[in-house]
Design an enzyme around this catalytic site. Structure first.
Site, PDB file in Angstrom:
ATOM      1  N   SER A  65      39.411  36.178  43.676  1.00 19.73           N
ATOM      2  CA  SER A  65      40.328  35.398  43.283  1.00 19.73           C
ATOM      3  C   SER A  65      39.951  34.364  42.817  1.00 19.73           C
ATOM      4  O   SER A  65      38.944  34.654  42.486  1.00 19.73           O
ATOM      5  CB  SER A  65      40.698  34.427  45.232  1.00 19.73           C
ATOM      6  OG  SER A  65      39.642  34.216  45.727  1.00 19.73           O
TER       7      SER A  65
ATOM      8  N   SER B  27      44.669  32.367  43.968  1.00 22.28           N
ATOM      9  CA  SER B  27      44.386  32.374  45.461  1.00 22.28           C
ATOM     10  C   SER B  27      45.009  30.342  45.080  1.00 22.28           C
ATOM     11  O   SER B  27      45.671  30.051  46.083  1.00 22.28           O
ATOM     12  CB  SER B  27      43.548  32.272  46.289  1.00 22.28           C
ATOM     13  OG  SER B  27      42.152  31.003  45.394  1.00 22.28           O
ATOM     14  N   ASP B  28      44.709  29.465  44.555  1.00 24.14           N
ATOM     15  CA  ASP B  28      45.391  28.455  43.993  1.00 24.14           C
ATOM     16  C   ASP B  28      44.959  28.064  42.566  1.00 24.14           C
ATOM     17  O   ASP B  28      45.032  28.598  41.664  1.00 24.14           O
ATOM     18  CB  ASP B  28      43.566  27.073  44.495  1.00 24.14           C
ATOM     19  CG  ASP B  28      43.085  27.890  46.273  1.00 24.14           C
ATOM     20  OD1 ASP B  28      42.639  27.482  46.883  1.00 24.14           O
ATOM     21  OD2 ASP B  28      41.688  28.768  45.996  1.00 24.14           O
TER      22      ASP B  28
ATOM     23  N   ARG C  87      34.614  44.154  40.140  1.00 24.45           N
ATOM     24  CA  ARG C  87      35.610  42.565  40.959  1.00 24.45           C
ATOM     25  C   ARG C  87      36.441  42.323  41.450  1.00 24.45           C
ATOM     26  O   ARG C  87      37.509  42.903  40.504  1.00 24.45           O
ATOM     27  CB  ARG C  87      34.513  41.007  40.115  1.00 24.45           C
ATOM     28  CG  ARG C  87      34.846  40.484  40.885  1.00 24.45           C
ATOM     29  CD  ARG C  87      33.954  39.286  40.408  1.00 24.45           C
ATOM     30  NE  ARG C  87      34.901  37.971  40.412  1.00 24.45           N
ATOM     31  CZ  ARG C  87      35.205  37.678  41.699  1.00 24.45           C
ATOM     32  NH1 ARG C  87      35.315  38.097  43.032  1.00 24.45           N
ATOM     33  NH2 ARG C  87      35.661  35.933  41.581  1.00 24.45           N
TER      34      ARG C  87
ATOM     35  N   HIS D  14      18.267  43.311  51.690  1.00 20.57           N
ATOM     36  CA  HIS D  14      19.930  43.119  51.074  1.00 20.57           C
ATOM     37  C   HIS D  14      20.727  44.569  51.468  1.00 20.57           C
ATOM     38  O   HIS D  14      21.717  43.944  51.857  1.00 20.57           O
ATOM     39  CB  HIS D  14      20.359  42.471  50.232  1.00 20.57           C
ATOM     40  CG  HIS D  14      19.148  41.151  49.102  1.00 20.57           C
ATOM     41  ND1 HIS D  14      18.105  41.771  48.425  1.00 20.57           N
ATOM     42  CD2 HIS D  14      18.615  40.192  49.715  1.00 20.57           C
ATOM     43  CE1 HIS D  14      17.624  40.879  47.869  1.00 20.57           C
ATOM     44  NE2 HIS D  14      17.756  40.024  48.789  1.00 20.57           N
TER      45      HIS D  14
ATOM     46  N   GLY E 178      33.915  39.292  47.013  1.00 20.83           N
ATOM     47  CA  GLY E 178      33.488  38.815  47.176  1.00 20.83           C
ATOM     48  C   GLY E 178      33.100  37.892  48.800  1.00 20.83           C
ATOM     49  O   GLY E 178      32.193  37.172  49.344  1.00 20.83           O
TER      50      GLY E 178
ATOM     51  N   GLU F 181      37.154  31.120  37.926  1.00 22.04           N
ATOM     52  CA  GLU F 181      36.333  32.336  39.610  1.00 22.04           C
ATOM     53  C   GLU F 181      34.347  31.654  39.438  1.00 22.04           C
ATOM     54  O   GLU F 181      33.819  30.745  38.858  1.00 22.04           O
ATOM     55  CB  GLU F 181      36.491  33.293  39.556  1.00 22.04           C
ATOM     56  CG  GLU F 181      36.330  34.141  38.189  1.00 22.04           C
ATOM     57  CD  GLU F 181      35.150  34.852  37.859  1.00 22.04           C
ATOM     58  OE1 GLU F 181      34.741  35.466  38.633  1.00 22.04           O
ATOM     59  OE2 GLU F 181      34.097  34.167  37.232  1.00 22.04           O
TER      60      GLU F 181
END
Length: 237
Positions: A90, A203-204, A87, A4, A20, A179
């Protein structure tokens, strides 16, 4: 290299800012790091290494959810020798007093995921941030005169759910943000002997149905990014 990550050995710094959204990682690399070079791009999960205040620093995407984040975290730790994962993400809010763009530093992470129970042989693992990273984030926020809320976040496996009972429960336990990765990241770091922390921007607002755009989530979270960068410098000393 791993299945990966196609970066060569030694490409990553000991500290990685972990996003993310790989485009947020790209934004940080291009706007905040000097001499940033793309070092991995498998599955378009971008990673970069450059310099911040004369310290080598890496930034990389980890995708959405605990499984994706855990794969990249494990490989960075065991295959590339990464020591610190921060990390930079958001979250959604449920508390009335929290507003869009507020900054949250996670002390711990509750979760509806079963991954840490599997990792910890069905016992309850206390998913907490590493103290060194946590305290570096707190100190960096104070140094930059940025207000940050501190407490527990909730890592969910289900992005689309309208469970009003769960939202009421999260409010009652004063969960600062919802999250999808922190609890898993803290578990991986603990298992493999690394350090992890988490800083988030709201973010929300889930209950008020307020939101930011995808572009804002990529480019307008400067307070959070600055705190994370300054914390990384503190970890290097």
């Amino acid at each position: 290299m791993t299945p990966h990550i196609n970066a060569p050995a030694g490409a990553f710094a000991e500290t990685v800012l972990f996003c993310g959204d790989p485009l947020r990682a790209q934004f940080i690399a291009h706007h905040f790091l000097k001499n940033a070079q793309e070092i991995t791009n498998v599955r378009a999960m971008l990673g970069f290494t450059g310099e911040y205040q004369q310290h080598k620093l890496s930034v990389m995407g980890h995708g959405m959810g605990i499984p994706s984040c855990s794969i990249y975290a494990k490989e960075l730790i065991t295959e590339y020798g990464v020591k610190n994962l921060i990390r930079v993400g958001s979250c959604g809010a449920v508390l009335d007093e929290i507003k869009l763009h507020d900054v949250i530093i996670a002390l711990s992470a509750a979760t509806d995921s079963n991954v840490n129970r599997l990792r910890f042989r069905h016992y309850d693992f206390a998913a907490t941030a590493d103290y060194s990273i946590f305290s570096a984030l707190i100190a960096a926020a104070a140094q930059q005169n940025i207000t940050a809320r501190v407490g527990t976040v909730f890592s969910t496996d289900s992005f689309y759910h309208a469970d009003t009972e769960l939202m009421d429960l999260l409010k009652r336990f004063h969960i600062l943000g919802v999250e999808m990765e922190a609890a898993g990241l803290f578990g991986v770091a603990a298992e493999y002997g690394a350090r992890a922390g988490c800083i988030l921007t709201v973010s929300d607002h889930i209950l008020r149905q307020e939101t930011t755009t995808a572009l804002e989530r990529q480019t307008r979270f400067h307070d959070m990014i600055t705190i994370a960068l300054e914390a990384a410098v503190r970890l290097a000393h």
